[in-house]
Scaffold this motif. Structure first.
Motif, PDB file in Angstrom:
ATOM      1  N   ASP A 153       5.278  -6.634  -5.364  1.00 44.67           N
ATOM      2  CA  ASP A 153       6.005  -6.140  -4.588  1.00 44.67           C
ATOM      3  C   ASP A 153       5.837  -6.872  -3.197  1.00 44.67           C
ATOM      4  OD1 ASP A 153       7.660  -4.572  -3.035  1.00 44.67           O
ATOM      5  OD2 ASP A 153       7.045  -2.619  -3.776  1.00 44.67           O
ATOM      6  N   PHE A 154       6.239  -8.085  -3.145  1.00 45.94           N
ATOM      7  CA  PHE A 154       5.892  -8.826  -1.895  1.00 45.94           C
ATOM      8  C   PHE A 154       6.331  -8.459  -0.604  1.00 45.94           C
ATOM      9  CE2 PHE A 154       6.215 -12.028  -5.668  1.00 45.94           C
ATOM     10  CZ  PHE A 154       4.908 -12.293  -5.946  1.00 45.94           C
ATOM     11  N   ASP A 155       7.492  -7.875  -0.593  1.00 50.41           N
ATOM     12  CA  ASP A 155       8.196  -7.252   0.514  1.00 50.41           C
ATOM     13  C   ASP A 155       7.094  -6.373   1.182  1.00 50.41           C
ATOM     14  OD1 ASP A 155      10.104  -9.171   0.595  1.00 50.41           O
ATOM     15  OD2 ASP A 155      11.677  -7.982  -0.563  1.00 50.41           O
ATOM     16  N   LEU A 156       6.946  -5.500   0.537  1.00 48.55           N
ATOM     17  CA  LEU A 156       6.070  -4.068   0.946  1.00 48.55           C
ATOM     18  C   LEU A 156       4.677  -4.682   1.440  1.00 48.55           C
ATOM     19  CD1 LEU A 156       6.929  -1.222  -1.282  1.00 48.55           C
ATOM     20  CD2 LEU A 156       7.491  -1.436   1.065  1.00 48.55           C
ATOM     21  N   ILE A 157       4.060  -5.623   0.627  1.00 44.15           N
ATOM     22  CA  ILE A 157       2.758  -6.111   1.049  1.00 44.15           C
ATOM     23  C   ILE A 157       2.779  -6.869   2.276  1.00 44.15           C
ATOM     24  CG2 ILE A 157       0.985  -7.695   0.130  1.00 44.15           C
ATOM     25  CD1 ILE A 157       1.867  -7.067  -2.830  1.00 44.15           C
ATOM     26  N   LEU A 158       3.783  -7.857   2.219  1.00 39.95           N
ATOM     27  CA  LEU A 158       3.823  -8.564   3.606  1.00 39.95           C
ATOM     28  C   LEU A 158       4.313  -8.079   4.790  1.00 39.95           C
ATOM     29  CD1 LEU A 158       5.442 -11.940   1.896  1.00 39.95           C
ATOM     30  CD2 LEU A 158       3.113 -11.701   2.963  1.00 39.95           C
ATOM     31  N   GLU A 159       5.220  -6.918   4.579  1.00 40.31           N
ATOM     32  CA  GLU A 159       5.598  -6.141   5.806  1.00 40.31           C
ATOM     33  C   GLU A 159       4.373  -5.340   6.301  1.00 40.31           C
ATOM     34  OE1 GLU A 159       8.216  -1.961   6.546  1.00 40.31           O
ATOM     35  OE2 GLU A 159       8.842  -3.261   4.817  1.00 40.31           O
ATOM     36  N   SER A 160       3.237  -4.900   5.462  1.00 43.66           N
ATOM     37  CA  SER A 160       2.303  -4.252   5.764  1.00 43.66           C
ATOM     38  C   SER A 160       1.259  -5.091   6.555  1.00 43.66           C
ATOM     39  CB  SER A 160       1.633  -3.599   4.789  1.00 43.66           C
ATOM     40  OG  SER A 160       2.320  -2.539   4.070  1.00 43.66           O
ATOM     41  N   PHE A 161       0.888  -6.576   6.012  1.00 43.44           N
ATOM     42  CA  PHE A 161       0.285  -7.269   6.729  1.00 43.44           C
ATOM     43  C   PHE A 161       0.865  -7.703   7.991  1.00 43.44           C
ATOM     44  CE2 PHE A 161      -1.533  -9.148   2.436  1.00 43.44           C
ATOM     45  CZ  PHE A 161      -2.343  -7.821   2.287  1.00 43.44           C
ATOM     46  N   ASN A 162       2.149  -7.889   8.131  1.00 39.12           N
ATOM     47  CA  ASN A 162       2.575  -8.323   9.442  1.00 39.12           C
ATOM     48  C   ASN A 162       2.380  -7.193  10.469  1.00 39.12           C
ATOM     49  OD1 ASN A 162       3.353 -10.813   8.492  1.00 39.12           O
ATOM     50  ND2 ASN A 162       5.350 -10.302   7.945  1.00 39.12           N
ATOM     51  N   ILE A 186       2.107 -17.827  -1.086  1.00 40.65           N
ATOM     52  CA  ILE A 186       2.211 -18.488  -2.320  1.00 40.65           C
ATOM     53  C   ILE A 186       2.547 -17.959  -3.643  1.00 40.65           C
ATOM     54  CG2 ILE A 186       0.690 -20.018  -3.547  1.00 40.65           C
ATOM     55  CD1 ILE A 186      -0.772 -20.543  -0.880  1.00 40.65           C
ATOM     56  N   ARG A 187       1.998 -16.947  -3.856  1.00 39.62           N
ATOM     57  CA  ARG A 187       2.495 -16.228  -5.163  1.00 39.62           C
ATOM     58  C   ARG A 187       3.821 -15.980  -5.338  1.00 39.62           C
ATOM     59  NH1 ARG A 187      -0.856 -11.801  -4.449  1.00 39.62           N
ATOM     60  NH2 ARG A 187       0.674 -10.548  -5.366  1.00 39.62           N
ATOM     61  N   ARG A 188       4.464 -15.405  -4.180  1.00 35.63           N
ATOM     62  CA  ARG A 188       5.878 -15.196  -4.249  1.00 35.63           C
ATOM     63  C   ARG A 188       6.734 -16.540  -4.569  1.00 35.63           C
ATOM     64  NH1 ARG A 188       8.955 -12.478   0.831  1.00 35.63           N
ATOM     65  NH2 ARG A 188       8.312 -14.341   1.752  1.00 35.63           N
ATOM     66  N   LYS A 189       6.427 -17.676  -3.825  1.00 38.00           N
ATOM     67  CA  LYS A 189       6.976 -18.721  -3.980  1.00 38.00           C
ATOM     68  C   LYS A 189       7.071 -19.216  -5.460  1.00 38.00           C
ATOM     69  CE  LYS A 189       6.802 -20.519   0.761  1.00 38.00           C
ATOM     70  NZ  LYS A 189       6.105 -21.513   1.705  1.00 38.00           N
ATOM     71  N   LYS A 190       5.747 -19.091  -6.078  1.00 38.75           N
ATOM     72  CA  LYS A 190       5.420 -19.737  -7.400  1.00 38.75           C
ATOM     73  C   LYS A 190       6.395 -18.832  -8.373  1.00 38.75           C
ATOM     74  CE  LYS A 190       0.903 -21.458  -7.185  1.00 38.75           C
ATOM     75  NZ  LYS A 190      -0.628 -21.453  -7.534  1.00 38.75           N
ATOM     76  N   LEU A 191       6.216 -17.297  -8.057  1.00 41.79           N
ATOM     77  CA  LEU A 191       7.146 -16.336  -9.036  1.00 41.79           C
ATOM     78  C   LEU A 191       8.584 -16.954  -8.874  1.00 41.79           C
ATOM     79  CD1 LEU A 191       6.944 -14.320 -11.157  1.00 41.79           C
ATOM     80  CD2 LEU A 191       7.112 -12.892  -9.376  1.00 41.79           C
ATOM     81  N   LYS A 192       9.226 -17.111  -7.694  1.00 42.21           N
ATOM     82  CA  LYS A 192      10.598 -17.376  -7.266  1.00 42.21           C
ATOM     83  C   LYS A 192      10.930 -18.745  -8.150  1.00 42.21           C
ATOM     84  CE  LYS A 192      14.034 -17.549  -3.764  1.00 42.21           C
ATOM     85  NZ  LYS A 192      14.273 -17.565  -2.384  1.00 42.21           N
ATOM     86  N   ALA A 193       9.956 -19.804  -7.945  1.00 40.43           N
ATOM     87  CA  ALA A 193      10.247 -21.071  -8.526  1.00 40.43           C
ATOM     88  C   ALA A 193      10.440 -20.769 -10.077  1.00 40.43           C
ATOM     89  CB  ALA A 193       9.227 -21.795  -8.139  1.00 40.43           C
TER      90      ALA A 193
END
Length: 196
Positions: A153-162, A186-193
Motif C-alpha cells: 500500500d505504497f500511497d499510504l506509506i509514502l504519504e505518511s513518510f512525506n 524502489i519496491r513500488r517501481k519493481k512491482l509496477k515493472a
C-alpha cells in the motif's frame, strides 16, 4: 523617624523572607528534579496540608513526565502509559503528556503485529500527531504501521513518510525515514515493472 539603618534592616528582612518563601515553594520541584521516582514515593508524606499547592502539584506532574519519558525511551510502554496517565490526572490538557501517552500506546499496539492492533496503533499515533502538530514522529510510525499491515500500500506509506519529513524530526529519525522512503519507492517501481 525612620533611619537609614532601620530601612536597610527592614529591606534585608523583606528580601530574606521573599527568598525563603520562594525557596520553600520551589523545594518540591528541586526534589522532583533530583530524583523523580523518590519524590513520588514520598509525595504523600511531603504534602501535609498542601493539596492545593501549585508547586507541589507541578512537581508531581514533572516527576510523572520524567519517569514516563525514561520508560518510553527504555521501551517500557506499560510504565510509560502509567506515568503519562498519572500526569494527565492532574492536568488533563497537558499536550506533552497526551502526545507521549498516545505514542506509548501506539508503540505497544504496533509491537504485537496483530492486524487489529496495528489499526489501533495508527489511531493512537494520529492522536499523538493532533497533540503535537509540529512533530513528524507520529507520521513516521503511521507509515511503519501501514507497511506492516500491507507493504504494497505504497500511497499510504509514502504519504505518511512525506508528512513526517515536512515536520520537526531528530536527524537520526529523519535519515531513517528517508531510507525507508527510498526502499518503498524502489519496491513500488519493481512491482509496477513486474506487472507491465
Amino acid at each position: 523617624m525612620i533611619t537609614l539603618g532601620k530601612l536597610i534592616n527592614a529591606l534585608a528582612t523583606t528580601i530574606i523572607l521573599a527568598i525563603f518563601f520562594n525557596c520553600s515553594q520551589n523545594s518540591y520541584l528541586v526534589l522532583a528534579k533530583k530524583d523523580p521516582r523518590n519524590f513520588l514515593a514520598k509525595k504523600d508524606s511531603l504534602k501535609g496540608n498542601l493539596k492545593s499547592n501549585k508547586n507541589y502539584l507541578a512537581a508531581i506532574i514533572f516527576s510523572h513526565k520524567e519517569l514516563g519519558l525514561k520508560a518510553l525511551d527504555g521501551n517500557d510502554y506499560k510504565d510509560a502509559i502509567y506515568h503519562f496517565k498519572e500526569a494527565l490526572s492532574y492536568d488533563s490538557e497537558d499536550s506533552f503528556s497526551i502526545y507521549n501517552l498516545n505514542l506509548a500506546r501506539g508503540h505497544k499496539m504496533y509491537l504485537t503485529g496483530n492486524t487489529d492492533n496495528l489499526w489501533k496503533a495508527i489511531q493512537f499515533y494520529s492522536k499523538a500527531a493532533q497533540a503535537s502538530r509540529v512533530n513528524g514522529e507520529p507520521y513516521y510510525y503511521i507509515g511503519l504501521s501501514y507497511h506492516k499491515l500491507d507493504n504494497k500500500d505504497f500511497d499510504l506509506i509514502l504519504e505518511s513518510f512525506n508528512s513526517a519529513l515536512e515536520l520537526n524530526l531528530s536527524q537520526p529519525i529523519r535519515d531513517e525515514i528517508v531510507g525507508k522512503k527510498i526502499e518503498t519507492e524502489i519496491r513500488r517501481k519493481k512491482l509496477k515493472a513486474f506487472w507491465n
